[in-house]
Design a protein around this motif. Sequence first.
Motif, PDB file in Angstrom:
ATOM      1  N   ASN A  34     -17.015  -4.308  -4.753  1.00 20.96           N
ATOM      2  CA  ASN A  34     -15.706  -4.327  -4.082  1.00 20.96           C
ATOM      3  C   ASN A  34     -15.240  -5.751  -3.796  1.00 20.96           C
ATOM      4  OD1 ASN A  34     -14.541  -1.509  -3.231  1.00 20.96           O
ATOM      5  ND2 ASN A  34     -16.768  -1.334  -3.043  1.00 20.96           N
ATOM      6  N   SER A  35     -16.185  -6.673  -3.675  1.00 24.80           N
ATOM      7  CA  SER A  35     -15.806  -8.077  -3.558  1.00 24.80           C
ATOM      8  C   SER A  35     -15.134  -8.549  -4.844  1.00 24.80           C
ATOM      9  CB  SER A  35     -17.044  -8.936  -3.269  1.00 24.80           C
ATOM     10  OG  SER A  35     -16.724 -10.316  -3.239  1.00 24.80           O
ATOM     11  N   TYR A  36     -15.686  -8.118  -5.983  1.00 23.11           N
ATOM     12  CA  TYR A  36     -15.074  -8.439  -7.276  1.00 23.11           C
ATOM     13  C   TYR A  36     -13.672  -7.825  -7.381  1.00 23.11           C
ATOM     14  CZ  TYR A  36     -19.601 -10.082  -9.088  1.00 23.11           C
ATOM     15  OH  TYR A  36     -20.765 -10.776  -9.306  1.00 23.11           O
ATOM     16  N   TYR A  37     -13.548  -6.578  -6.934  1.00 20.55           N
ATOM     17  CA  TYR A  37     -12.241  -5.912  -6.985  1.00 20.55           C
ATOM     18  C   TYR A  37     -11.216  -6.665  -6.140  1.00 20.55           C
ATOM     19  CZ  TYR A  37     -14.782  -1.885  -8.927  1.00 20.55           C
ATOM     20  OH  TYR A  37     -15.559  -1.062  -9.698  1.00 20.55           O
ATOM     21  N   ALA A  38     -11.655  -7.118  -4.955  1.00 20.08           N
ATOM     22  CA  ALA A  38     -10.746  -7.843  -4.062  1.00 20.08           C
ATOM     23  C   ALA A  38     -10.257  -9.132  -4.714  1.00 20.08           C
ATOM     24  CB  ALA A  38     -11.449  -8.154  -2.731  1.00 20.08           C
ATOM     25  N   MET A  39     -11.185  -9.882  -5.296  1.00 21.42           N
ATOM     26  CA  MET A  39     -10.799 -11.141  -5.926  1.00 21.42           C
ATOM     27  C   MET A  39      -9.921 -10.902  -7.147  1.00 21.42           C
ATOM     28  SD  MET A  39     -14.194 -13.566  -5.494  1.00 21.42           S
ATOM     29  CE  MET A  39     -15.443 -12.370  -5.951  1.00 21.42           C
ATOM     30  N   SER A  40     -10.195  -9.804  -7.873  1.00 19.75           N
ATOM     31  CA  SER A  40      -9.374  -9.457  -9.035  1.00 19.75           C
ATOM     32  C   SER A  40      -7.969  -9.065  -8.601  1.00 19.75           C
ATOM     33  CB  SER A  40     -10.028  -8.323  -9.820  1.00 19.75           C
ATOM     34  OG  SER A  40      -9.228  -7.919 -10.906  1.00 19.75           O
ATOM     35  N   ASN A  41      -7.864  -8.330  -7.497  1.00 20.73           N
ATOM     36  CA  ASN A  41      -6.557  -7.911  -6.983  1.00 20.73           C
ATOM     37  C   ASN A  41      -5.693  -9.108  -6.599  1.00 20.73           C
ATOM     38  OD1 ASN A  41      -7.216  -5.211  -7.236  1.00 20.73           O
ATOM     39  ND2 ASN A  41      -7.874  -4.983  -5.108  1.00 20.73           N
ATOM     40  N   GLY A  42      -6.352 -10.169  -6.118  1.00 25.22           N
ATOM     41  CA  GLY A  42      -5.607 -11.319  -5.619  1.00 25.22           C
ATOM     42  C   GLY A  42      -4.925 -12.126  -6.706  1.00 25.22           C
ATOM     43  N   GLY A  43      -5.578 -12.260  -7.842  1.00 24.90           N
ATOM     44  CA  GLY A  43      -4.996 -13.063  -8.910  1.00 24.90           C
ATOM     45  C   GLY A  43      -4.767 -14.505  -8.472  1.00 24.90           C
ATOM     46  N   TRP A  44      -3.726 -15.115  -8.996  1.00 23.70           N
ATOM     47  CA  TRP A  44      -3.428 -16.509  -8.677  1.00 23.70           C
ATOM     48  C   TRP A  44      -2.711 -16.663  -7.337  1.00 23.70           C
ATOM     49  CZ3 TRP A  44      -5.663 -20.376 -11.073  1.00 23.70           C
ATOM     50  CH2 TRP A  44      -6.120 -20.199 -12.377  1.00 23.70           C
ATOM     51  N   LEU A  45      -1.775 -15.751  -7.035  1.00 23.05           N
ATOM     52  CA  LEU A  45      -0.918 -15.932  -5.851  1.00 23.05           C
ATOM     53  C   LEU A  45      -1.222 -14.942  -4.726  1.00 23.05           C
ATOM     54  CD1 LEU A  45       2.481 -16.569  -7.671  1.00 23.05           C
ATOM     55  CD2 LEU A  45       0.899 -18.258  -6.734  1.00 23.05           C
ATOM     56  N   GLY A  46      -2.021 -13.914  -4.974  1.00 22.45           N
ATOM     57  CA  GLY A  46      -2.411 -12.986  -3.927  1.00 22.45           C
ATOM     58  C   GLY A  46      -1.393 -11.877  -3.689  1.00 22.45           C
ATOM     59  N   ARG A  47      -1.806 -10.880  -2.943  1.00 25.24           N
ATOM     60  CA  ARG A  47      -0.945  -9.740  -2.612  1.00 25.24           C
ATOM     61  C   ARG A  47      -0.078 -10.002  -1.387  1.00 25.24           C
ATOM     62  NH1 ARG A  47      -2.061  -4.942  -4.779  1.00 25.24           N
ATOM     63  NH2 ARG A  47      -1.222  -3.928  -2.905  1.00 25.24           N
ATOM     64  N   GLY A  48      -0.337 -11.114  -0.700  1.00 23.66           N
ATOM     65  CA  GLY A  48       0.411 -11.411   0.516  1.00 23.66           C
ATOM     66  C   GLY A  48      -0.454 -11.218   1.744  1.00 23.66           C
ATOM     67  N   LEU A  49      -0.251 -12.038   2.755  1.00 25.27           N
ATOM     68  CA  LEU A  49      -1.053 -11.967   3.978  1.00 25.27           C
ATOM     69  C   LEU A  49      -0.934 -10.599   4.634  1.00 25.27           C
ATOM     70  CD1 LEU A  49      -2.852 -13.755   5.795  1.00 25.27           C
ATOM     71  CD2 LEU A  49      -0.813 -14.288   7.134  1.00 25.27           C
ATOM     72  N   GLY A  50      -2.067  -9.965   4.875  1.00 25.17           N
ATOM     73  CA  GLY A  50      -2.094  -8.655   5.522  1.00 25.17           C
ATOM     74  C   GLY A  50      -2.047  -7.490   4.557  1.00 25.17           C
ATOM     75  N   ASN A  51      -1.899  -7.751   3.253  1.00 25.79           N
ATOM     76  CA  ASN A  51      -1.706  -6.668   2.279  1.00 25.79           C
ATOM     77  C   ASN A  51      -2.959  -6.345   1.469  1.00 25.79           C
ATOM     78  OD1 ASN A  51       1.025  -6.370   2.970  1.00 25.79           O
ATOM     79  ND2 ASN A  51       1.645  -7.988   1.553  1.00 25.79           N
ATOM     80  N   SER A  52      -4.114  -6.728   1.954  1.00 24.86           N
ATOM     81  CA  SER A  52      -5.357  -6.432   1.241  1.00 24.86           C
ATOM     82  C   SER A  52      -5.601  -4.926   1.173  1.00 24.86           C
ATOM     83  CB  SER A  52      -6.537  -7.113   1.942  1.00 24.86           C
ATOM     84  OG  SER A  52      -7.765  -6.591   1.480  1.00 24.86           O
ATOM     85  N   ILE A  53      -6.077  -4.466   0.025  1.00 24.80           N
ATOM     86  CA  ILE A  53      -6.469  -3.067  -0.145  1.00 24.80           C
ATOM     87  C   ILE A  53      -7.922  -2.876   0.267  1.00 24.80           C
ATOM     88  CG2 ILE A  53      -6.817  -1.218  -1.828  1.00 24.80           C
ATOM     89  CD1 ILE A  53      -4.583  -2.465  -3.488  1.00 24.80           C
ATOM     90  N   GLU A  54      -8.777  -3.808  -0.127  1.00 23.57           N
ATOM     91  CA  GLU A  54     -10.216  -3.661   0.069  1.00 23.57           C
ATOM     92  C   GLU A  54     -10.628  -3.654   1.532  1.00 23.57           C
ATOM     93  OE1 GLU A  54     -12.619  -3.037  -2.139  1.00 23.57           O
ATOM     94  OE2 GLU A  54     -11.087  -2.847  -3.677  1.00 23.57           O
TER      95      GLU A  54
END
Length: 380
Positions: A261-281
């Motif tokens: 799930n750490s890998y999934y989180a970093m993959s979800n973020g990409g270069w610019l991220g999902r935005g502060l507070g918008n983490s799925i993991e």
Amino acid sequence: MKIDKRHLLNYSILLPYLILSVLGLIVVYSTTSASLIQNGLNPFRSVINQAAFWVISLLAILFIYRLKLNFLKNSGVLTIMMMIEVVLLLIARFWTQEVNGAHGWIVIGPISFQPAEYLKVIMVWFLAFTFARRQQSIEIYDYQALTKRKWWPKQLSDLKDWRFYSLVLILLVAAQPDLGNATIIVLTAIVMYSVSGVGYRWFSALLTGIITLSAVFLGLINIVGVKTMSKVPVFGYVAKRFSAFFNPFKDVTDSGHQLANSYYAMSNGGWLGRGLGNSIEKRGYLPEAQTDFVFSIVIEELGLIGAGLILALIFFLILRILLVGVKAKNPFNSMIALGIGSMMLMQVFVNIGGISGLIPSTGVTFPFLSQGETVFLFCQ
């Protein structure tokens, strides 16, 4: 002429520290608010708690800032602090409840703390005090000035060697079991030994030895198998983490759950991220999202670019601390700064290595950003 201490403030250290502290409060709110709301609690509960300990940390900084340096060079004060630390480690190991497979936390009412975190600073203090007093001998005898005595005492009167005290304290931490902090302390001690004035070739020899032993150890585990190694006392606690290190996707629901799930989180973020507070993991998928794996969430929300800027700021802070140590003329001042800088660098390396799968996960928190009063106080 009396010099005003205000003119000695190093703003290249103070300002990054303040910025990282504020960023830490923002990250704590981001990683904890969702779960607090789900449980019907105040979403600001964790960040308020963290902020309260930040204020305490600022007061501690002010107190230390006003201390005379001779206070830290007092062997009596250092001895008392080490004895208190030993007692706290014994209490944590034998008279506290197990948390996530370890006995490292002491809980007193609403306050909890981890003695091993404070031991890092005490070890730096102890080794700086010991090595600074032997500078003249080191110049003449090289490493032999630090190894004249036999490290294992034959009688009580021989308990004077720094290696014996260091070994006892490290073993007490490892017995929690807290192999992550024990590793950081060992690596920091090796760095301090290497900068104590001994020949540079000894650092090369120690580094080569560590890399060789680590490779042999990991190879042995891979050949024998994690299940077999888990029967070894103390090692059973970290067996799952080694299993995840070799292949986190082999058992995603158990041993590899965190790292996958750490890998999934970093993959979800990409270069610019999902935005502060918008983490799925962080919404129940990644355990310990606010402590051990907080930087995975930072990457998911701020992206590789945002997380890289935070890392750059931390490395800048560490570099400035190390530079103070390099420029200091007093051996004790120099080794204190080099020890603290090295300790922070080791903690960042172990944490990032764990969440990225470069090294087995050890449960070590990330400086400034992880939730926890002990961690926050330690960063000061």
